[in-house]
Design a protein around this motif. Structure first.
Motif, mmCIF file in Angstrom:
data_model
loop_
_atom_site.group_PDB
_atom_site.id
_atom_site.type_symbol
_atom_site.label_atom_id
_atom_site.label_comp_id
_atom_site.label_asym_id
_atom_site.label_seq_id
_atom_site.Cartn_x
_atom_site.Cartn_y
_atom_site.Cartn_z
ATOM 1 N N GLY A 32 57.199 43.955 14.570
ATOM 2 C CA GLY A 32 56.404 42.841 15.073
ATOM 3 C C GLY A 32 55.576 42.112 14.044
ATOM 4 N N VAL A 33 55.886 42.296 12.758
ATOM 5 C CA VAL A 33 55.093 41.678 11.687
ATOM 6 C C VAL A 33 55.848 40.496 11.083
ATOM 7 N N LEU A 34 55.217 39.322 11.105
ATOM 8 C CA LEU A 34 55.724 38.158 10.395
ATOM 9 C C LEU A 34 55.065 38.099 9.023
ATOM 10 N N ASN A 35 55.749 37.514 8.051
ATOM 11 C CA ASN A 35 55.282 37.543 6.671
ATOM 12 C C ASN A 35 55.359 36.156 6.058
ATOM 13 N N CYS A 36 54.264 35.734 5.432
ATOM 14 C CA CYS A 36 54.207 34.413 4.811
ATOM 15 C C CYS A 36 54.165 34.559 3.299
ATOM 16 N N PRO A 81 47.966 30.891 3.150
ATOM 17 C CA PRO A 81 47.100 31.581 4.111
ATOM 18 C C PRO A 81 46.723 30.749 5.330
ATOM 19 N N HIS A 82 46.847 29.428 5.249
ATOM 20 C CA HIS A 82 46.641 28.615 6.447
ATOM 21 C C HIS A 82 47.713 28.938 7.501
ATOM 22 N N VAL A 83 48.940 29.160 7.048
ATOM 23 C CA VAL A 83 50.020 29.507 7.967
ATOM 24 C C VAL A 83 49.841 30.937 8.472
ATOM 25 N N THR A 84 49.498 31.842 7.559
ATOM 26 C CA THR A 84 49.296 33.239 7.929
ATOM 27 C C THR A 84 48.230 33.376 9.001
ATOM 28 N N GLY A 85 47.117 32.691 8.808
ATOM 29 C CA GLY A 85 46.038 32.745 9.781
ATOM 30 C C GLY A 85 46.402 32.100 11.097
ATOM 31 N N THR A 86 47.202 31.034 11.038
ATOM 32 C CA THR A 86 47.619 30.357 12.266
ATOM 33 C C THR A 86 48.466 31.277 13.140
ATOM 34 N N LEU A 87 49.344 32.052 12.527
ATOM 35 C CA LEU A 87 50.153 32.999 13.296
ATOM 36 C C LEU A 87 49.272 33.977 14.065
ATOM 37 N N ALA A 88 48.240 34.472 13.411
ATOM 38 C CA ALA A 88 47.325 35.395 14.083
ATOM 39 C C ALA A 88 46.593 34.701 15.224
ATOM 40 N N LEU A 116 59.699 36.738 16.743
ATOM 41 C CA LEU A 116 60.624 35.626 16.579
ATOM 42 C C LEU A 116 60.264 34.453 17.489
ATOM 43 N N ILE A 117 59.731 34.749 18.659
ATOM 44 C CA ILE A 117 59.244 33.679 19.527
ATOM 45 C C ILE A 117 58.128 32.918 18.829
ATOM 46 N N MET A 118 57.183 33.648 18.247
ATOM 47 C CA MET A 118 56.062 33.001 17.560
ATOM 48 C C MET A 118 56.557 32.176 16.376
ATOM 49 N N ARG A 119 57.502 32.709 15.641
ATOM 50 C CA ARG A 119 58.070 31.971 14.515
ATOM 51 C C ARG A 119 58.743 30.690 15.018
ATOM 52 N N ALA A 151 50.699 24.145 17.286
ATOM 53 C CA ALA A 151 51.188 25.524 17.350
ATOM 54 C C ALA A 151 50.573 26.257 18.536
ATOM 55 N N LEU A 152 49.266 26.081 18.736
ATOM 56 C CA LEU A 152 48.593 26.723 19.867
ATOM 57 C C LEU A 152 49.057 26.117 21.181
ATOM 58 N N GLU A 153 49.242 24.816 21.188
ATOM 59 C CA GLU A 153 49.757 24.169 22.393
ATOM 60 C C GLU A 153 51.180 24.635 22.698
ATOM 61 N N GLY A 154 51.929 24.916 21.647
ATOM 62 C CA GLY A 154 53.280 25.433 21.831
ATOM 63 C C GLY A 154 53.281 26.799 22.498
ATOM 64 N N VAL A 155 52.334 27.649 22.111
ATOM 65 C CA VAL A 155 52.204 28.957 22.761
ATOM 66 C C VAL A 155 51.860 28.774 24.236
ATOM 67 N N GLU A 156 50.931 27.868 24.509
ATOM 68 C CA GLU A 156 50.528 27.609 25.882
ATOM 69 C C GLU A 156 51.703 27.086 26.703
ATOM 70 N N ALA A 157 52.478 26.180 26.117
ATOM 71 C CA ALA A 157 53.630 25.626 26.831
ATOM 72 C C ALA A 157 54.684 26.695 27.076
ATOM 73 N N TYR A 158 54.893 27.541 26.087
ATOM 74 C CA TYR A 158 55.869 28.621 26.257
ATOM 75 C C TYR A 158 55.427 29.564 27.371
ATOM 76 N N CYS A 159 54.139 29.871 27.402
ATOM 77 C CA CYS A 159 53.617 30.735 28.462
ATOM 78 C C CYS A 159 53.789 30.078 29.830
ATOM 79 N N ASP A 160 53.598 28.775 29.900
ATOM 80 C CA ASP A 160 53.820 28.069 31.157
ATOM 81 C C ASP A 160 55.270 28.214 31.600
#
Length: 348
Positions: free
Chosen positions: A173-177, A254-261, A284-287, A315-324
């Motif tokens: 479950g670890v993504l890497n930047c 690190p902007h991308v790394t932090g965004t994933l978290a 992979l969904i998050m990616r 990116a955050l809106e994408g997570v919200e839309a996916y959850c919807d």
């Protein structure tokens, strides 16, 4: 978007692993955002939590095999600003804010060639695997790692263990930047480690400036480099309780790394549950959401896999839309690894 920045909806403490040259542990702007292994008793010479690492209370130093991560001993001139971009504490009327105002930053001193890289990532793998296997009672819920370093012109074929290790991390479950080369080179042609590694769990980042253009001295590649992020002139934490400018692909990544978290903190119950049951599929969904949420940019067109730049909000809106979308799809249809590809991302 309602975010509890440092936790998932299930209460998992989100951790980002910064592999670099150490950190100014006394810098006030990290507050309590630095990860601590509370299962280890510092300085007693005993592997208290039986994870294979003795005295890893503050993190891990792959060169000395202890938790000596402080800047005075190993540098920190590079790791301190990188870590600040990821997780300098926010909303504290002090200094700067990282991408995550409230997140745990795990500091690992290491990186370099293949053997050094494997030693550093090995600590990440151990801690996340223990978390998964113990259902959260041991280890750490590491969702992303940051490598603002690498081997210029390095060839993946010459470092197969290193490149394949990202798949092992991804299964947990670890993504890497990774930060690509600071030079105007086509990485598809000249190679770079780790950003040319073909793993789906490696996200390669190039550097952009405040004119919304890819920096000339930053690598590119339409099959190897995934996206751009603003790095040039970033103002962040620095040694000696100070602040200063920082840049290069080291500042962009690190902007991308932090965004994933941050995306994991925005995940709904169904997606967070999936991350526990099938962490590889959730990663992979998050990616996928991250890539589809990038904003098209002319200077990145046809020279990155997404043709776009990082946008945290989308990116955050994408997570919200996916959850919807899960409300109609149902989690029972997502209960197998790899099934995420079947469903289009509503954020696209």
């Amino acid at each position: 978007l309602l975010l509890c920045l440092g936790l998932t909806v299930n209460g998992d403490t989100i951790v980002v692993a910064v592999i670099d040259d150490g950190i100014d542990t006394a810098h006030p702007d990290f507050g309590d955002n630095l990860w601590i292994n509370r299962a280890d008793i510092p300085g007693d010479g005993i592997d208290n939590d039986s994870n294979g690492y003795v005295d890893d209370h503050l993190g891990w130093n792959t060169y000395t095999n202890n938790d000596d991560i402080k800047d005075g001993n190993w540098g920190g001139w590079h790791g301190t600003p990188v870590a600040g971009i990821v997780g300098a504490q926010g909303n504290d009327s002090n200094g700067v804010s990282g991408v995550n105002w409230d997140v745990k930053v795990m500091v690992i001193v290491g990186g370099g060639g293949e053997s050094d890289a494997l030693a550093a990532y090995g600590y990440v793998l151990t801690q996340r695997r223990r978390y998964n296997q113990s259902e959260g009672t041991e280890g750490a819920y590491i969702v992303s790692t940051n490598a603002s370093w690498g081997v210029d012109f390095g060839q993946p074929s010459s470092a197969p263990l290193w490149c394949n290790f990202y798949d092992s991390l991804g299964l947990e479950g670890v993504l890497n930047c990774g930060a690509t080369i600071n030079g105007n080179y086509d990485v598809d042609v000249i190679g770079d480690l780790p950003t040319a590694c073909p793993s789906d769990y490696m996200i390669s980042v190039t550097n952009m400036n405040d004119q919304d253009v890819k920096v000339t001295g930053a690598g590119y590649g339409d099959s190897t480099i995934d996206m751009g992020a603003y790095g040039q002139g970033t103002y962040t934490t620095d040694l000696g309780d100070t602040y200063g400018g920082f840049g290069g692909t080291s500042g962009a990544t690190p902007h991308v790394t932090g965004t994933l978290a941050l995306m994991y903190s925005a995940a709904c119950n169904q997606l967070a549950d999936l991350a526990r049951s099938y962490p590889d599929s959730a990663a992979l969904i998050m990616r996928n959401i991250l890539f589809r949420s990038t904003v098209l940019n002319f200077s990145l067109n046809n020279i990155t896999t997404t043709d776009g730049k990082l946008n945290m909000l989308t990116a955050l809106e994408g997570v919200e839309a996916y959850c919807d979308s899960l409300q109609t799809i149902g989690l029972d249809e997502l209960d197998a690894p790899g099934r995420w590809q079947v469903y289009p991302n509503p954020a696209a």
